[in-house]
Design an enzyme around this catalytic site. Structure first.
Site: not given
Length: 789
Positions: A17, A35
């Site tokens: 990320r 996520n």
């Protein structure tokens, strides 16, 4: 322009990320990344050129520990207001159609090690240093998606400094879920007994110094690692090694040694390029290496008579500091032999209280371990890596299946070297190594891990597979689960599952399988173990085997190689009294009479085609080793003797296995080879010294087995027109045997396959069971049967 993008692969817990956010900010993309279940989802806003560039880089680049399998990018039908920036947002527990790929535990990275060694750095000498590229993952994961709230690090509130790094653009610890430091993370503690028996506690740097002091003066300590406790001592101190063996109740089995660097490993062992790559790989496994002569001051009790040493490198900051200060250290699982590795601080403290003279102190931390993980064990054989124990660093990475598994299957494996497998679609998720199921603690840990993995991957088994053996604990539990949940149950013959594990790894539909091990329940109720199978899809035909012999003593024969040798001698017609001297003890003669009576009257005996027991018998006949204090000890000693004969270029007596056919099944006769070895050891007058004769016969036996394998496979090929050969089973952990078989077979045009991603011993049969169950389920589906999940 707005795109909805889904990234599949190992993309959680590996800094993916922050990587996406940095890339978006660089390309002036707005939106968010999060996520979601086991995947990463991106909501991206930008012009056409920037978006094309963004998606292209997502497909081509990734952080070091990530693995991108697929990028799904779709133009969003619904346009929404473009946000003002790009943000990492809160995770979601949503399930995705694809199964998640969760990160294994990662070794401390070079950047973190540099910070740990840099005076003045905020994490100088912090043992639990980590970032997005390193640190514990699977061992501390309680749920998906991988986020701080779902791992045991949630118990540690970030300090202002760590919080700043956690959100800072471009920082290596941006959204690093294990971020911590001296002020806010797990800390090192030490507990020992002082001079007058009082308990001494130390924290942080003082704890580290105390642990080092005990190691340097020859003490044995317990150390809490990533996947559980470890016991450690100096390998050059014979007394320390002896006390460690007493602590673990482990008489002879070799210990692994952790070295501070590759250079220090090369001082003791020979290291090839492939072996170095394994040692430095993200899994940081123990690698079996050839020892240099002289052993460089290590106590003989470290690796005993073995010509190999299990060597590995540090994978945490704490390991690195300890080995750099104290030198190489024996580092072995923190448990009593035959019990699971300890993860509980309370259990380790109880063991310390029981054994204060053997275990001097405990170095622990306050981060909980969710999943126990031993260190993995690998070796290079035939130029390829082979896993002997699959655990930390490899679990929970899946094995790709060559076909479709239409419903989730829970394969229970076997009772020795227990591992289970959860398989669905085209992935088989192998569990970590547990040990032998005769221990209730191992059995309990096994069941808890299966339940935990089912929850993590969101899989509810729709079928259960197990071993055919009616007495296995794993088979009993499989039957219970199938009845309780109303699921189909698939029991598979042990050696067929071994063969299928190779077929699953290499995508074979048909092959000759040579499966050699100690024991496995046969379809005829006898003990198998020297098998030649013709496998096709989910079925097999027993095309040949080592001719059966009758073994007395039941389970005792697996330990007592001398007893096994007597059974072989009696049935080969050898006169046991020949060659006896007046120094032979009366109890030996009595034992021989008991064996004759038991075998001739079939009292407490079983028929066995086991190659493993034949290796034991030959080891005992040659006077090399007569008892297995750990699994495979006699066979390993026999292999070591053969290796010495190779070094000496010894002249070899001829040994061979006559082969005959009965009712279309090939039988390799073992009696001739037993008679010849008996004559050589008891009657023949040769130029050999006793030790040299034993070594030469050990090597000749290996050659005879290899030539028998070739001839059996050649005859099966003539009949069935199949040239692919799978080698599996614990006996093929023998490097001399495996490499010689492979060489002979390939010279004759066979294509040879062995286990690589899972162990060839019983630690890999769960994969074979899962693949065979998938074959059965697909057959039912093709016939129009109903498959219920």
């Amino acid at each position: 322009m707005r795109y909805e993008i889904t990234i599949l692969g190992v993309v959680q817990g590996v800094g993916y990320r922050p990587f996406v956010a940095a890339l978006a900010e660089q390309l002036h993309i707005k939106g968010s990344v999060r996520n979601s279940g086991g995947v990463v989802r991106i909501d991206a806003f930008g012009d056409a050129e920037a978006m094309d560039n963004f998606i292209c880089r997502l497909r081509s680049y990734a952080p070091p520990a990530a693995r991108v399998d697929r990028v799904q990018a779709e133009r969003a039908e619904k346009e929404e207001p473009c946000p003002s920036d790009f943000r990492i947002v809160e995770s979601e527990a949503e399930n995705h159609a694809d199964l998640p790929l969760l990160p294994p535990d990662l070794p401390v990275c070079e950047e973190c090690l540099a910070e740990m060694k840099k005076p003045g750095d905020g994490r100088y000498r912090y043992p639990f240093i980590s970032c997005v590229n390193c640190g514990p993952r699977y061992s501390i994961m309680e749920a998906v998606p991988y986020d701080r709230d779902h791992i045991t690090m949630r118990e540690f509130a970030m300090c202002p400094s760590c919080r700043k790094e956690y959100v800072q653009m471009g920082n290596r610890r941006r959204h690093a879920q294990t971020i911590s430091c001296h002020d806010c993370g797990p800390q090192l503690y030490w507990k020992a007994r002082g001079d007058e028996g009082a308990v001494v506690y130390r924290e942080k740097e003082e704890a580290l110094e105390e642990a080092l002091s005990v190691l340097q003066r020859g003490g044995v300590i317990a150390l809490k690692g990533i996947g559980g406790y470890q016991f450690s001592c100096r390998p050059d101190n014979a007394d320390s090694v002896d006390r460690l063996r007493q602590l673990k109740h482990r008489d002879k089995k070799p210990f692994a040694v952790m070295f501070p660097s590759m250079e220090s490993i090369r001082e003791v062992c020979m290291v090839s390029e492939q072996e170095e790559a394994l040692l430095l790989s993200p899994a940081r496994p123990i690698v079996l290496l050839n020892l240099k002569k002289g052993r460089y001051g290590f106590a003989s009790g470290v690796s005993g008579e073995s010509r190999f040493l299990g060597a590995f490198l540090p994978y945490t900051g704490l390991h690195q500091m300890l080995t750099e200060a104290a030198g190489p250290l024996v580092m072995t699982s923190g448990n009593v032999t035959d019990e699971p590795i300890l993860t509980s601080d309370e259990e380790m403290e109880e063991l310390w209280k029981q054994q204060p003279m053997l275990l001097e102190g405990i170095a622990w931390n306050d981060r909980k371990i969710v999943t126990p993980l031993d260190d993995s064990l690998v070796r290079i054989t035939g130029g390829r890596p082979q896993l002997l124990r699959r655990s930390r660093g490899f679990v929970p990475a899946p094995v790709a299946l060559p076909g479709e598994c239409p419903v989730p299957v829970l394969a229970m494996g076997g009772d020795l070297k227990a591992c289970f497998c959860l398989a669905y679609r085209k992935r088989g998720y192998m569990s970590q190594y547990f040990g032998d199921m005769e221990s209730y603690k191992v059995f309990r840990t096994f069941l808890q891990a299966a339940e935990h993995m089912e929850k993590l991957f969101g899989m509810v088994p729709g079928a259960v597979a197990c071993d055919l053996h009616p007495g296995y604990a794993t088979a009993g539990e499989a039957a219970r689960l199938a009845e309780e949940r109303n699921l189909p149950l698939f029991p598979f013959q042990h050696h067929h599952a071994h063969a299928a594990s190779v077929m699953a790894e290499h995508g074979l539909r048909r092959c000759i399988a040579v499966v050699f091990d100690g024991t496995g329940y046969g379809t005829d109720g006898t003990v198998w173990g020297g098998e030649f199978l013709l496998c096709e899809g989910g079925s097999f035909f027993r095309a040949g085997h080592l001719e059966e012999t009758e073994l007395a003593g039941g389970d005792a024969s697996a330990k007592d190689a001398g007893l096994t040798a007597l059974c072989h001698l009696y049935q080969a017609g050898c006169e046991l009294s020949k060659g006896k001297t007046e120094n032979d003890r009366p109890e030996e003669e009595l034992r021989e009479k008991m064996v004759r009576a038991a075998v001739s009257n079939h009292i407490n005996t079983e028929k066995s085609s086991s190659m493993g027991r034949l290796f034991d018998a030959v080891s005992a006949l040659l006077g090399i080793r007569e008892y297995n204090s750990y699994e495979g000890e006699c066979a390993i000693a026999l292999e070591n003797a053969a290796a010495r004969a190779i070094e000496k270029n010894a002249a070899l007596p001829e040994l061979y296995f006559p082969i005959r056919e009965e009712e279309e099944i090939l039988l390799a006769d073992r009696t001739e080879i037993i008679r010849k070895i008996f004559r050589e050891t008891r009657e023949a007058k040769t130029w050999y010294k006793e030790e040299e004769r034993a070594e030469a016969l050990a090597l000749s036996f290996h050659e005879a087995v290899s030539c028998m394998v070739l001839e059996m496979c050649r005859r099966i090929r003539e009949r069935f027109h199949e040239d692919k050969v799978a080698l599996s089973g614990g006996v093929f952990a023998n490097v001399i045997l495996q490499e010689r078989c492979r060489s002979l077979l390939e010279e004759q045009g066979f294509r040879v396959y062995v286990n690589e991603q899972v162990p060839g011993n019983d630690g890999g049969i769960a994969l074979g069971q899962a693949w065979l169950a998938a074959e059965r389920l697909m057959d039912e589906k093709d016939r129009g049967g109903q498959i219920c999940v």
